[in-house]
Motif scaffolding. Sequence first.
Motif, mmCIF file in Angstrom:
data_model
loop_
_atom_site.group_PDB
_atom_site.id
_atom_site.type_symbol
_atom_site.label_atom_id
_atom_site.label_comp_id
_atom_site.label_asym_id
_atom_site.label_seq_id
_atom_site.Cartn_x
_atom_site.Cartn_y
_atom_site.Cartn_z
ATOM 1 N N LYS A 275 0.961 -1.095 0.112
ATOM 2 C CA LYS A 275 -0.031 -0.066 0.043
ATOM 3 C C LYS A 275 0.943 1.134 -0.078
ATOM 4 O O LYS A 275 2.015 1.111 0.541
ATOM 5 C CB LYS A 275 -0.875 0.047 1.241
ATOM 6 C CG LYS A 275 -1.890 -1.018 1.360
ATOM 7 C CD LYS A 275 -3.018 -0.828 2.429
ATOM 8 C CE LYS A 275 -2.296 -0.923 4.000
ATOM 9 N NZ LYS A 275 -3.373 -0.599 4.678
ATOM 10 N N PRO A 276 0.430 2.412 -0.606
ATOM 11 C CA PRO A 276 1.185 3.408 -0.596
ATOM 12 C C PRO A 276 1.319 4.223 0.794
ATOM 13 O O PRO A 276 0.163 3.731 1.809
ATOM 14 C CB PRO A 276 0.279 4.574 -1.268
ATOM 15 C CG PRO A 276 -0.627 3.549 -2.399
ATOM 16 C CD PRO A 276 -0.775 2.300 -1.489
ATOM 17 N N LEU A 277 2.191 4.908 1.261
ATOM 18 C CA LEU A 277 2.532 5.261 2.527
ATOM 19 C C LEU A 277 1.376 6.101 3.024
ATOM 20 O O LEU A 277 0.918 5.836 4.327
ATOM 21 C CB LEU A 277 3.781 6.272 2.601
ATOM 22 C CG LEU A 277 3.987 6.788 3.929
ATOM 23 C CD1 LEU A 277 4.622 5.868 5.110
ATOM 24 C CD2 LEU A 277 5.218 7.664 3.825
ATOM 25 N N PRO A 278 0.919 6.819 2.399
ATOM 26 C CA PRO A 278 -0.264 7.488 2.960
ATOM 27 C C PRO A 278 -1.475 6.743 3.244
ATOM 28 O O PRO A 278 -2.175 7.139 4.182
ATOM 29 C CB PRO A 278 -0.839 8.581 1.726
ATOM 30 C CG PRO A 278 0.440 8.771 1.007
ATOM 31 C CD PRO A 278 1.124 7.559 0.907
ATOM 32 N N GLN A 279 -1.749 5.856 2.586
ATOM 33 C CA GLN A 279 -2.653 5.076 3.061
ATOM 34 C C GLN A 279 -2.446 4.211 4.240
ATOM 35 O O GLN A 279 -3.594 3.991 5.142
ATOM 36 C CB GLN A 279 -3.061 3.750 1.995
ATOM 37 C CG GLN A 279 -3.628 4.336 0.665
ATOM 38 C CD GLN A 279 -4.123 3.055 -0.377
ATOM 39 O OE1 GLN A 279 -4.108 2.153 0.053
ATOM 40 N NE2 GLN A 279 -4.459 3.553 -1.506
ATOM 41 N N VAL A 280 -1.226 3.771 4.715
ATOM 42 C CA VAL A 280 -1.077 3.048 5.705
ATOM 43 C C VAL A 280 -1.077 4.181 6.920
ATOM 44 O O VAL A 280 -1.778 3.971 8.126
ATOM 45 C CB VAL A 280 0.434 2.814 5.786
ATOM 46 C CG1 VAL A 280 0.681 1.879 7.251
ATOM 47 C CG2 VAL A 280 0.636 1.551 4.929
ATOM 48 N N ILE A 281 -0.713 5.354 6.645
ATOM 49 C CA ILE A 281 -0.924 6.319 7.850
ATOM 50 C C ILE A 281 -2.631 6.632 7.999
ATOM 51 O O ILE A 281 -2.948 6.625 9.023
ATOM 52 C CB ILE A 281 -0.178 7.735 7.391
ATOM 53 C CG1 ILE A 281 1.157 7.509 7.459
ATOM 54 C CG2 ILE A 281 -0.638 8.860 8.312
ATOM 55 C CD1 ILE A 281 2.065 8.882 6.691
ATOM 56 N N GLU A 282 -3.272 6.533 6.877
ATOM 57 C CA GLU A 282 -4.792 7.169 6.932
ATOM 58 C C GLU A 282 -5.448 5.725 7.737
ATOM 59 O O GLU A 282 -6.405 6.050 8.489
ATOM 60 C CB GLU A 282 -5.362 7.197 5.607
ATOM 61 C CG GLU A 282 -4.875 8.496 5.011
ATOM 62 C CD GLU A 282 -5.243 8.359 3.493
ATOM 63 O OE1 GLU A 282 -5.809 7.581 3.037
ATOM 64 O OE2 GLU A 282 -4.866 9.345 2.775
#
Length: 339
Positions: free
Chosen positions: A169-176
């Motif tokens: 998953k893209p980094l922003p998705q993990v943070i989200e």
Amino acid sequence: MSLSVLPRRGFIAVGLGLVFALAACGGGAETAPAADGSPAASPPAAGPWTFTDDRGKKIETPKRPTRVVAQVGAAAALWDFGVRPIAVFGPHKLKDGGKDAQVGDVDITKVESIGNVWDEFNVEKYISLQPELLISGMYTDDALWYVPEKSASTIEQVAPTLGVRLVGKPLPQVIEKYGEIAAALGADLDAPEVTAAKARFDAASKALVTPEAKGLKVLVMAGGPESLWVVNPDDHADVRYFKELGLDVVVPEKVDEAGFWQTLSWENADTYKADVILVDARTQSMQVEEMKKKPTFAALPAVKAGQVYPWHAEERYSYQGYADVLEKLRADLAKAKKL
């Protein structure tokens, strides 16, 4: 991911009778409120609580969990969003008593420790804490990071577990996803500290790759006594993000069967040409000064030019954590030149 695992002493088997007896005892004390000015979770909501994790597992509890235990990476991310776990496991305390960088801003004097290294998880202490939820990241399949396989079945029966997939998953998705979990646990995602951190993250993302930085070939790696490991960007959300933003990251030609890396001998340290080398800065990995004792590493142009900088592997997946990473990486790249 850890590059090596050092098995520790076996755990005492815990009978299911003890599990259920302890789980039934005592009340569910609320998570300690924030005392550092950061956003804190709201009081527990009445009624049942549900959440579906990245395994597709639907978690159902009679009320919103407040007694949360988390692997340090998850704990650090949730802390930045305003959730206060009662205990952590995974690298959080150094040998000198200081705080391991992997635990982020978590106040380790205010949380219990149930394990500090790989394969260390005090099951009896975990049960005694009467946890209501365990949270951990996942790198491979559905295995919870730092939850010992030999104890997993017992741990699963003490309290529900929640897994967050950190790969693919893209980094922003993990943070989200961590933000979504925090909100479900009562955190306010509109708190000034959270919104300010997101603004920093967005700005740092846009500013990372300058025209000069775009011309640099960047190798991301980790080292051990006998081998070095070249990062495969697709399997590391942060390095994948650097590449998506426009950084010219080395992609290994032959990735190991398990993914994540290409393993090379130190004799082949010059396999990939690079202007900049980013080295795993975790305490369990070989540090740069030790690597420089390897003649083939010391001879690399980037090493001779002093263009070796830290890679913060297993940084906490929060806007605060990666705003720091991106800002520091931009500053490091600004010092580097094409070789």
